[in-house]
Design a protein around this motif. Structure first.
Motif, mmCIF file in Angstrom:
data_model
loop_
_atom_site.group_PDB
_atom_site.id
_atom_site.type_symbol
_atom_site.label_atom_id
_atom_site.label_comp_id
_atom_site.label_asym_id
_atom_site.label_seq_id
_atom_site.Cartn_x
_atom_site.Cartn_y
_atom_site.Cartn_z
ATOM 1 N N SER A 185 -4.743 6.532 15.496
ATOM 2 C CA SER A 185 -3.878 5.357 15.485
ATOM 3 C C SER A 185 -4.509 4.174 14.758
ATOM 4 C CB SER A 185 -3.543 4.934 16.923
ATOM 5 O OG SER A 185 -4.728 4.674 17.650
ATOM 6 N N ASP A 186 -5.802 4.258 14.552
ATOM 7 C CA ASP A 186 -6.511 3.203 13.840
ATOM 8 C C ASP A 186 -6.295 3.282 12.336
ATOM 9 O OD1 ASP A 186 -9.817 1.857 13.648
ATOM 10 O OD2 ASP A 186 -8.037 0.962 14.545
ATOM 11 N N PHE A 187 -5.797 4.440 11.885
ATOM 12 C CA PHE A 187 -5.471 4.618 10.468
ATOM 13 C C PHE A 187 -4.014 4.216 10.298
ATOM 14 C CE2 PHE A 187 -9.212 6.746 8.773
ATOM 15 C CZ PHE A 187 -9.873 7.097 9.949
ATOM 16 N N THR A 188 -3.783 3.119 9.607
ATOM 17 C CA THR A 188 -2.451 2.517 9.583
ATOM 18 C C THR A 188 -1.625 2.843 8.348
ATOM 19 O OG1 THR A 188 -3.416 0.520 8.628
ATOM 20 C CG2 THR A 188 -3.199 0.603 11.039
ATOM 21 N N LYS A 189 -2.258 3.415 7.341
ATOM 22 C CA LYS A 189 -1.533 3.765 6.113
ATOM 23 C C LYS A 189 -1.554 5.278 5.951
ATOM 24 C CE LYS A 189 -1.610 -0.687 5.321
ATOM 25 N NZ LYS A 189 -0.397 -1.525 5.603
ATOM 26 N N TRP A 190 -0.385 5.888 5.926
ATOM 27 C CA TRP A 190 -0.259 7.335 5.894
ATOM 28 C C TRP A 190 0.639 7.786 4.753
ATOM 29 C CZ3 TRP A 190 -2.377 10.809 9.597
ATOM 30 C CH2 TRP A 190 -3.063 10.184 10.648
ATOM 31 N N GLY A 191 0.316 8.960 4.215
ATOM 32 C CA GLY A 191 1.218 9.602 3.275
ATOM 33 C C GLY A 191 2.234 10.447 4.030
ATOM 34 N N ALA A 231 -4.804 9.469 5.037
ATOM 35 C CA ALA A 231 -4.620 8.215 5.763
ATOM 36 C C ALA A 231 -5.734 7.238 5.438
ATOM 37 C CB ALA A 231 -4.574 8.475 7.263
ATOM 38 N N ALA A 232 -5.408 5.960 5.525
ATOM 39 C CA ALA A 232 -6.377 4.896 5.277
ATOM 40 C C ALA A 232 -6.439 3.975 6.478
ATOM 41 C CB ALA A 232 -5.986 4.088 4.036
ATOM 42 N N GLY A 233 -7.661 3.607 6.861
ATOM 43 C CA GLY A 233 -7.850 2.689 7.968
ATOM 44 C C GLY A 233 -8.745 1.546 7.550
ATOM 45 N N TYR A 234 -8.348 0.333 7.893
ATOM 46 C CA TYR A 234 -9.131 -0.831 7.483
ATOM 47 C C TYR A 234 -10.466 -0.838 8.209
ATOM 48 C CZ TYR A 234 -10.295 -5.581 6.164
ATOM 49 O OH TYR A 234 -10.923 -6.677 5.635
ATOM 50 N N GLY A 235 -11.501 -1.155 7.454
ATOM 51 C CA GLY A 235 -12.836 -1.161 8.039
ATOM 52 C C GLY A 235 -13.628 0.060 7.609
ATOM 53 N N LEU A 236 -14.924 -0.076 7.607
ATOM 54 C CA LEU A 236 -15.787 0.967 7.057
ATOM 55 C C LEU A 236 -16.490 1.722 8.173
ATOM 56 C CD1 LEU A 236 -17.235 -1.054 4.050
ATOM 57 C CD2 LEU A 236 -15.224 0.449 4.130
ATOM 58 N N MET A 237 -15.761 2.668 8.754
ATOM 59 C CA MET A 237 -16.320 3.461 9.838
ATOM 60 C C MET A 237 -15.478 4.704 10.052
ATOM 61 S SD MET A 237 -16.944 2.288 13.799
ATOM 62 C CE MET A 237 -15.189 2.100 14.077
ATOM 63 N N CYS A 238 -16.173 5.859 10.178
ATOM 64 C CA CYS A 238 -15.450 7.090 10.509
ATOM 65 C C CYS A 238 -15.499 7.390 12.002
ATOM 66 C CB CYS A 238 -16.047 8.269 9.741
ATOM 67 S SG CYS A 238 -15.459 8.397 8.023
ATOM 68 N N LEU A 239 -16.667 7.180 12.605
ATOM 69 C CA LEU A 239 -16.843 7.523 14.009
ATOM 70 C C LEU A 239 -17.193 6.287 14.822
ATOM 71 C CD1 LEU A 239 -18.947 10.774 13.687
ATOM 72 C CD2 LEU A 239 -16.547 10.602 14.354
ATOM 73 N N PRO A 240 -16.769 6.181 16.070
ATOM 74 C CA PRO A 240 -15.586 6.871 16.589
ATOM 75 C C PRO A 240 -14.328 6.089 16.222
ATOM 76 C CG PRO A 240 -16.605 5.596 18.315
ATOM 77 C CD PRO A 240 -17.446 5.389 17.088
ATOM 78 N N VAL A 259 0.839 -1.190 0.000
ATOM 79 C CA VAL A 259 0.000 0.000 0.000
ATOM 80 C C VAL A 259 0.876 1.244 0.000
ATOM 81 C CG1 VAL A 259 -1.709 1.321 1.280
ATOM 82 C CG2 VAL A 259 -1.860 -1.183 1.218
ATOM 83 N N GLN A 260 0.540 2.172 -0.878
ATOM 84 C CA GLN A 260 1.241 3.452 -0.921
ATOM 85 C C GLN A 260 0.224 4.576 -0.941
ATOM 86 O OE1 GLN A 260 3.888 3.074 -4.356
ATOM 87 N NE2 GLN A 260 5.601 2.719 -2.971
ATOM 88 N N VAL A 261 0.428 5.538 -0.058
ATOM 89 C CA VAL A 261 -0.450 6.697 0.031
ATOM 90 C C VAL A 261 0.382 7.944 -0.235
ATOM 91 C CG1 VAL A 261 -1.996 8.015 1.518
ATOM 92 C CG2 VAL A 261 -1.924 5.514 1.704
ATOM 93 N N ALA A 262 -0.099 8.806 -1.111
ATOM 94 C CA ALA A 262 0.676 9.995 -1.461
ATOM 95 C C ALA A 262 -0.246 11.181 -1.679
ATOM 96 C CB ALA A 262 1.503 9.740 -2.711
ATOM 97 N N GLU A 263 0.084 12.307 -1.033
ATOM 98 C CA GLU A 263 -0.697 13.520 -1.162
ATOM 99 C C GLU A 263 -0.047 14.479 -2.155
ATOM 100 O OE1 GLU A 263 -0.403 12.325 3.241
ATOM 101 O OE2 GLU A 263 0.950 12.656 1.565
ATOM 102 N N SER A 264 -0.867 15.361 -2.698
ATOM 103 C CA SER A 264 -0.362 16.421 -3.575
ATOM 104 C C SER A 264 -1.327 17.595 -3.522
ATOM 105 C CB SER A 264 -0.216 15.936 -5.019
ATOM 106 O OG SER A 264 -1.475 15.550 -5.535
ATOM 107 N N CYS A 286 -5.170 12.785 -3.014
ATOM 108 C CA CYS A 286 -4.479 11.661 -2.375
ATOM 109 C C CYS A 286 -4.651 10.423 -3.240
ATOM 110 C CB CYS A 286 -5.057 11.424 -0.992
ATOM 111 S SG CYS A 286 -4.501 9.894 -0.198
ATOM 112 N N SER A 287 -3.541 9.827 -3.569
ATOM 113 C CA SER A 287 -3.552 8.582 -4.321
ATOM 114 C C SER A 287 -3.225 7.439 -3.377
ATOM 115 C CB SER A 287 -2.507 8.646 -5.445
ATOM 116 O OG SER A 287 -2.380 7.401 -6.082
ATOM 117 N N ALA A 288 -4.063 6.426 -3.356
ATOM 118 C CA ALA A 288 -3.861 5.291 -2.459
ATOM 119 C C ALA A 288 -3.843 4.016 -3.289
ATOM 120 C CB ALA A 288 -4.952 5.239 -1.411
ATOM 121 N N SER A 289 -2.670 3.542 -3.596
ATOM 122 C CA SER A 289 -2.558 2.337 -4.411
ATOM 123 C C SER A 289 -2.352 1.114 -3.516
ATOM 124 C CB SER A 289 -1.382 2.467 -5.385
ATOM 125 O OG SER A 289 -0.177 2.637 -4.682
ATOM 126 N N GLY A 290 -2.743 -0.032 -4.020
ATOM 127 C CA GLY A 290 -2.526 -1.265 -3.296
ATOM 128 C C GLY A 290 -3.571 -1.598 -2.256
#
Length: 125
Positions: free
Chosen positions: A110-116, A97-106, A2-7, A22-26
């Motif tokens: 730290s639950d978002f494990t993939k960051w640009g 950032a990307a976090g596994y699972g479909l939920m924003c709140l709450p 997984v690669q996350v990149a902002e611009s 934000c591009s999130a590949s993988g």
């Protein structure tokens, strides 16, 4: 992998607009929640916006509601943050950032494990 990149960051004057991308590949957007965080000088990191694929309207930080718009383009594995009527207090490093699972709140950051690496937004008064 997984690669996350902002611009799209930059220097603007108060009242102007800027759009971050934000591009999130993988990763499969259908399995992840995507969010934008920011950290201003001397401030703690805060979540600005969060979106779940097919999960209704995005969730926004109160201070940006009505000014910022987060959208997703799952076909291109991208999310965007349109920022309107920018204020000096919006200055900071913006992270996607990307976090596994479909939920924003709450959900803690730290639950978002993939960051640009972040993109700088500076708003002058």
């Amino acid at each position: 992998q997984v690669q996350v990149a902002e611009s799209g960051g930059g220097l603007v004057q108060a009242g102007e607009s800027l759009t971050l991308s934000c591009s999130a590949s993988g990763l499969n957007f259908r399995d992840y929640t995507m969010a934008w965080f920011r950290q201003g000088p001397g401030k703690e990191r805060e979540r600005v916006a969060c979106i779940v694929y097919g999960g209704g309207p995005p969730d926004y930080l109160a201070s940006v509601k009505g000014r910022f718009i987060m959208t997703d383009d799952s076909a291109k594995h991208m999310v965007h943050l349109q920022m309107n009527n920018l204020k000096p207090e919006d200055t900071g490093m913006y992270y996607c950032a990307a976090g596994y699972g479909l939920m924003c709140l709450p959900r803690p950051a730290s639950d978002f494990t993939k960051w640009g690496h972040g993109t700088q937004v500076t708003v002058s008064s």
